[in-house]
Design a protein around this motif. Structure first.
Motif, mmCIF file in Angstrom:
data_model
loop_
_atom_site.group_PDB
_atom_site.id
_atom_site.type_symbol
_atom_site.label_atom_id
_atom_site.label_comp_id
_atom_site.label_asym_id
_atom_site.label_seq_id
_atom_site.Cartn_x
_atom_site.Cartn_y
_atom_site.Cartn_z
ATOM 1 N N SER A 90 0.829 -1.203 0.000
ATOM 2 C CA SER A 90 0.000 0.000 0.000
ATOM 3 C C SER A 90 0.864 1.254 0.000
ATOM 4 C CB SER A 90 -0.968 -0.034 1.162
ATOM 5 O OG SER A 90 -0.276 -0.321 2.339
ATOM 6 N N SER A 94 -5.503 8.197 1.811
ATOM 7 C CA SER A 94 -6.690 8.615 1.054
ATOM 8 C C SER A 94 -6.730 10.133 1.065
ATOM 9 C CB SER A 94 -7.949 7.998 1.653
ATOM 10 O OG SER A 94 -8.173 8.482 2.937
ATOM 11 N N ASN A 217 -7.285 10.357 7.367
ATOM 12 C CA ASN A 217 -6.409 9.219 7.671
ATOM 13 C C ASN A 217 -6.046 9.245 9.152
ATOM 14 O OD1 ASN A 217 -5.446 8.252 4.745
ATOM 15 N ND2 ASN A 217 -5.497 10.491 4.810
ATOM 16 N N ASP A 238 -9.326 1.569 17.624
ATOM 17 C CA ASP A 238 -10.261 1.520 16.500
ATOM 18 C C ASP A 238 -11.680 1.811 16.972
ATOM 19 O OD1 ASP A 238 -10.871 1.204 13.804
ATOM 20 O OD2 ASP A 238 -11.433 -0.891 14.085
ATOM 21 N N ASP A 244 -7.904 4.249 10.147
ATOM 22 C CA ASP A 244 -7.917 4.041 8.689
ATOM 23 C C ASP A 244 -6.715 3.252 8.221
ATOM 24 O OD1 ASP A 244 -10.262 5.758 8.161
ATOM 25 O OD2 ASP A 244 -8.940 7.330 8.931
ATOM 26 N N GLY A 245 -5.707 3.181 9.064
ATOM 27 C CA GLY A 245 -4.513 2.451 8.642
ATOM 28 C C GLY A 245 -3.515 2.336 9.779
ATOM 29 N N LYS A 264 -3.536 -6.328 11.951
ATOM 30 C CA LYS A 264 -4.231 -6.372 10.671
ATOM 31 C C LYS A 264 -5.502 -7.213 10.781
ATOM 32 C CE LYS A 264 -5.017 -5.356 6.561
ATOM 33 N NZ LYS A 264 -5.472 -6.371 5.704
ATOM 34 N N VAL A 267 -8.226 -5.421 13.203
ATOM 35 C CA VAL A 267 -8.748 -4.122 12.790
ATOM 36 C C VAL A 267 -9.182 -4.139 11.327
ATOM 37 C CG1 VAL A 267 -8.264 -1.653 12.644
ATOM 38 C CG2 VAL A 267 -7.258 -2.996 14.468
ATOM 39 N N LYS A 269 -7.730 -2.950 8.856
ATOM 40 C CA LYS A 269 -7.307 -1.787 8.076
ATOM 41 C C LYS A 269 -5.892 -2.025 7.557
ATOM 42 C CE LYS A 269 -11.170 0.051 8.872
ATOM 43 N NZ LYS A 269 -11.541 0.476 10.205
#
Lengths: 448, 364
Positions: A90, A94, A217, A238, A244-245, A264, A267, A269
């Motif tokens: 990634s 965003s 973000n 969260d 968001d990441g 990961k 969550v 995300k």
């Protein structure tokens, strides 16, 4: 200390007969080993359970490919499942349709938020974006000063609270948007104070900071050395703030980083970035395949490359490559390279990073002093001898041995080894750019 | 397999890797124009225009609570998960294999680690079978087993009245070294000791400012250098200053470093050697460890102990839900006792490690 997963699976499969197909019983037996490997890598116990179930399902009845041993086949499945779970490459934030795009970093104390903020600012700036850093950590003494210094180095402005008056991170965050508008910045990175997820007061404050800047973000910064706790942290952040990441920090150490998988998984995300070192440009997009290999404790060529990158002198490396291409690799080059390798750390540790090495070699107890002896032998040669070892006849050998305090047989052994190195060099030096993959003896090293 | 052969292979590999790196670097440089970003952190770029910022501010310290906090108070509320497992143990009438698995899981969830967990449970199982223990007794055995690991070792901090005492703090990045020193300085100054802080973390931006803030607050002397200065010179100056001022105690803050970075570990050894040069100094080298650290904690402890003869562990941030179980492995394998525990943000939230409390809290 821990054998790699592949070694242990090899042990199991050598007891089984290769039947060409993985049966449920085989898989049950190896599931235990996979579980241990994941737990040792700090993957959360509960996450491990779900993961193993998925692997079992996938492995059941899978054909063993001709090119792989059953152990390798299972590892391949585990590896693939890990990569799938960890998500794609990634490193994309965003972007808000209405600038500025706000990025808010949060996490526990000491996870690396301030450093990550600065590194992210550098990365985005290098992509041509206009960045404003916001120092909303008013908790830790000198945190603002730290960000200010980092901002100075990057030539990125830092917005912080006025000297006088109340210290309110919410106000700082809110006013930063006006400042961004005034300066025409299209990215705002908000560094927040570290907090425990069970600290209601500070978590409430974080929610208010979020509401003040409405980040597109919200990133959780997670130390890659985190243990089982990673799940609790990620879930609570969260729930309360909405993530968001993920940014994974300090992966330049030797932690296996199971926390990445845990976070990961719970969550859901994406893991966007990883912090890979102490310098501000040590920050890059997350690569699930590398992380998967690392969690499984498989040899990690990439870490090796990173280490090499850290210590290798570019000039020396380039020269060596040239010499190699010309087939003129001398003992002098050998010495120089060996000294560089030494800088990368204990040779034993380096060997562990090499995938596909025979187990006997990986486990060989290395006396680092031996390397000093090799150095001494070469240093006891004349420049002419180093350039052309063929010159070294009997009397010269005795002289070199005496000069370096070694036995003539040591000198002989070294010269023989060097001849081998030269041959290897020649066979590889043909192409313009030697292929790294060519070095891998095993099929599934993961990552490229 | 001879060493020479291994070296030969490594050299070949090194050349190949290096070549690949060079190619990659060239490509990068061509594409992105990496110039400015490649600057190392230690050297501030010359003449960068001043960024538009307002002066930094410090948060006021929280007032110290009246009563000395205890580990148990802080741990109690967060131990529900383990407690429920323990409460359920043997609830199906006599401990069955599922009970043992639950127990194993609970220990692993506390970051005790697979190997240490198995060792502990094997010991307990053997004893339990021997004396046909009931569930309650099994838990008592488990408690004792863990106690037998953490209740050993000398947990006092080396201190001799009239001598120069040096406590040095080491650890990976972000574990809380500076904060620990601040808390400890507050405690030591309060008890009438003359304290010098050595800000030998010259790497992290504003680390010295952070320590300076605390020095002023608690009334300790501070010796610092320029950002990016040789940390050795800071330690050297601090030792000299302490000798001349007749200080009782020097607290040495070092930069966080990953234990895998050879050059940084060498630097740490050098700092230790500089401390060693002052004759008669009482030394304590404390590894600061974040309670949320997983199995890597053992590798950290091993490498730091190898490099600078660590004498004990400070377990920080134990006021969260992290349980810090890795200290069991560290003590079992390396014999390093936990000496101090950090349980909050105020100066008083640093307490002595009490094994009974630690284990009790684990089962609370």
């Amino acid at each position: 200390m821990f054998d790699s997963l592949s070694d242990r699976l090899d042990g199991i499969f050598s007891r089984l007969r290769n039947r060409g197909k993985l049966t449920e019983r085989d898989i049950d037996e190896v599931a235990r080993e996979i579980r241990l490997a994941l737990l040792e890598a700090d993957v959360n116990v509960k996450v491990v359970k779900g993961f193993i179930a998925r692997v079992k399902e996938r492995a059941n009845g899978a054909e063993v490919q001709k090119s792989l041993s059953p152990a390798q086949q299972v590892i391949k499945i585990v590896h693939e499942e890990l990569v799938t779970t960890l998500g794609g490459v990634s490193g994309k934030l965003s972007m808000s349709p209405k600038p500025p795009t706000v990025v808010m970093l949060c996490g526990l104390q000491g996870s690396g938020k301030t450093t990550a903020s600065a590194k992210l600012a550098r990365l985005l700036k290098s992509q041509g974006l206009q960045v404003l850093l916001v120092a909303a950590d008013l908790q830790r003494p000198a945190a603002v000063e730290q960000l200010r210094i980092l901002g100075e180095r990057l030539d990125v402005p830092v917005w912080s609270a006025p000297d006088e008056g109340p210290k309110d991170p919410v106000a700082v965050a809110k006013s930063s948007l006006d400042e961004a508008a005034r300066l025409g910045k299209n990215i705002v990175i908000v560094d927040t104070a570290g907090r425990l997820q069970v600290d209601d007061e500070l978590m409430g404050e974080l929610v208010r900071v979020r509401d003040a800047v409405r980040p597109s973000n919200t990133l959780l910064v997670v130390d890659s050395m985190t243990g089982q706790e990673a799940v609790n942290v990620a879930v609570t952040f969260d729930e309360l703030v909405g993530l968001d990441g993920i940014v994974l920090t300090k992966i330049d150490g030797d932690a296996r980083g199971g926390a990445a998988l845990s976070v990961k998984e719970v969550v859901g995300k994406p893991i966007l970035f990883v912090g890979t070192g102490e310098q501000l440009d040590d920050f890059e997009a997350f690569h699930p395949d590398r992380m998967a290999s690392r969690i499984l404790g498989m040899g990690d060529v990439l870490t090796l490359i990173e280490k090499a990158e850290e210590v290798f002198d570019e000039g020396v490396a380039a020269k060596a490559q040239e010499q190699m291409a010309k087939g003129q690799f001398t003992l002098e080059d050998f010495l120089e390279q060996m000294r560089q390798v030494k800088k990368m750390g204990p040779i034993g540790n380096l060997l562990k990073m090499l995938p596909g090495l025979p187990a006997e070699m990986r486990k060989a107890e290395l006396d680092e002093g031996e390397i000093g002896r090799i150095e001494a032998i070469i240093c006891s040669m004349t420049p002419a001898e180093r350039r052309d070892p063929a010159l070294i006849n009997g009397p010269r050998r005795v002289r070199i041995a005496e000069g370096s305090g070694t036995a003539t047989s040591d000198v002989n052994a070294l010269l023989k080894q060097f001849k081998m190195v030269q041959q290897m060099m020649r066979s590889m030096g043909g192409g313009k750019r030697p292929k790294l993959r060519g070095m891998d003896l095993s099929e599934i090293t993961g990552g490229k | 397999m001879s060493v020479a052969a291994i070296v030969a292979i490594l050299v070949v590999l090194a050349v190949v890797v290096a070549a690949a790196v060079v190619v990659r670097k060239r490509r990068l440089r061509g594409a992105v124009g990496k110039g400015a970003g490649g600057l190392p952190l230690q050297t501030p770029p010359p003449q960068t225009p001043p960024p538009q910022t307002l002066p930094p501010t410090f948060d006021a310290p929280s007032p110290a609570p009246a009563a000395e906090p205890r580990l148990r108070d802080r741990l109690g509320k967060t131990r529900a998960a383990f407690a429920s497992v323990v409460a359920g143990f043997g609830s199906r009438g006599g401990a069955d294999s599922e009970d043992w698995e639950d127990l194993e899981e609970a220990l692993i969830l506390a970051d005790v680690g697979v190997a240490t967990t198995s060792k502990i449970l094997d010991g307990v199982k053997a004893k339990a079978t021997n004396e046909r223990a009931d569930a309650e007794r099994v838990l008592e055995l488990l408690k004792n087993e863990i106690l037998s690991i953490v209740a050993t070792g000398d947990r006092d901090l080396a201190y001799e009245q009239g001598a120069l005492n040096v406590w040095m703090f080491v650890g990976v990045n972000g574990v809380g070294k500076t904060t620990t020193i601040a808390k400890l300085a507050a405690r030591e100054v309060k008890s009438g000791r003359n304290v010098v802080m050595a800000a030998a973390d010259t790497f992290r931006a504003a680390a010295a400012e952070q320590l300076a803030h605390w020095a002023e607050l608690v009334g300790a002397d501070l010796v610092r250098g320029q950002d990016g200065a040789d940390p050795g010179s800071v330690v050297f100056d601090a030792m000299n200053a302490a000798v001349h001022r007749g200080a009782d105690l020097v607290l040495v803050d070092t930069a966080g470093r990953l234990h895998t970075k050879v050059n940084l570990m060498e630097e740490l050894k050098k700092l230790r050697r500089i401390v060693d040069r002052t004759p008669g100094a009482q030394k304590e080298v404390l590894l600061v460890l974040d309670a949320s650290t997983g199995q890597n904690g053992l590798a950290q402890a091993r490498q730091f102990a190898d490099a600078v003869e660590v004498t004990g562990v400070v377990l920080t941030k134990l006021d969260g839900t992290a349980k810090g179980g890795i200290v069991l492995a560290i003590q079992a394998e390396l014999g390093l006792p936990v000496k101090l525990v950090g349980i909050g943000e105020t100066a008083d939230d640093l307490v002595a490690f009490d094994p009974a409390e630690f284990v009790d809290a684990l089962f609370a």
